[in-house]
Design an enzyme around this catalytic site. Structure first.
Site, PDB file in Angstrom:
ATOM      1  N   SER A   1       0.752  -1.294  -0.184  1.00 31.45           N
ATOM      2  CA  SER A   1       0.000   0.063  -0.026  1.00 31.45           C
ATOM      3  C   SER A   1       0.842   1.398   0.219  1.00 31.45           C
ATOM      4  CB  SER A   1      -0.826  -0.057   1.073  1.00 31.45           C
ATOM      5  OG  SER A   1      -0.163   0.282   2.240  1.00 31.45           O
TER       6      SER A   1
ATOM      7  N   LYS B   1       0.778   4.590   6.860  1.00 33.92           N
ATOM      8  CA  LYS B   1      -0.189   5.331   5.911  1.00 33.92           C
ATOM      9  C   LYS B   1       0.516   6.791   5.872  1.00 33.92           C
ATOM     10  CE  LYS B   1      -2.944   2.175   5.046  1.00 33.92           C
ATOM     11  NZ  LYS B   1      -2.599   1.340   3.798  1.00 33.92           N
TER      12      LYS B   1
END
Length: 138
Positions: free
Chosen positions: A49, A86
């Site tokens: 990701s 993230k």
């Protein structure tokens, strides 16, 4: 550890080592990469990701708890009991992946959310299989 003070091109351009004429400097990776040793830990990235910012599966993450987050900092956080890496959109309270396959995740009032630190560096090992070091928890 000895460090040779040159920038190395990834291309092969000659036969003689350009590093041969330089003296070696004593320097540790701790000194080079860690500004706040008492507030720094190392994690291992899991998944794809964050590939858009150069963090790949099984990369080592140097995470500093003493660094203040900024808009779009790469962070490690505890989100509803799971450690995640993230991009932090502070303005919209949203967690973003650096891979278009994954959708943004809003941080709501009912979510358990705690920033553990800012990723200040990632390290990729090109030689040793990381499964020998540890298995990535999924």
């Amino acid at each position: 550890m000895k460090v040779v003070p040159i920038y190395a091109s990834a291309g092969i351009v000659g036969f003689e080592s350009p590093a041969a004429e330089y003296t070696q400097l004593g320097l540790s990776l701790d000194q080079l990469l860690i500004k706040h040793p008492e507030a720094t830990f190392i994690g291992i990235a899991c998944g794809d990701s964050m590939q858009g910012v150069g963090i790949f599966d099984k990369d080592l993450l140097i995470v500093d708890r003493a660094v203040n987050t900024k808009q779009m900092s790469v962070i490690v956080a505890n989100y509803n009991g799971e450690f995640i890496c993230k991009l932090l959109d502070k303005n919209r309270r949203v967690l973003l992946s650096a891979n278009t396959v994954y959708k943004p995740v809003s941080i709501s009032e009912i979510d358990e959310f705690r920033i553990e630190g800012v990723v200040v560096c990632s390290i990729r090992n090109h030689d040793m299989p990381f499964h020998e070091l540890t298995e990535c928890m999924r």
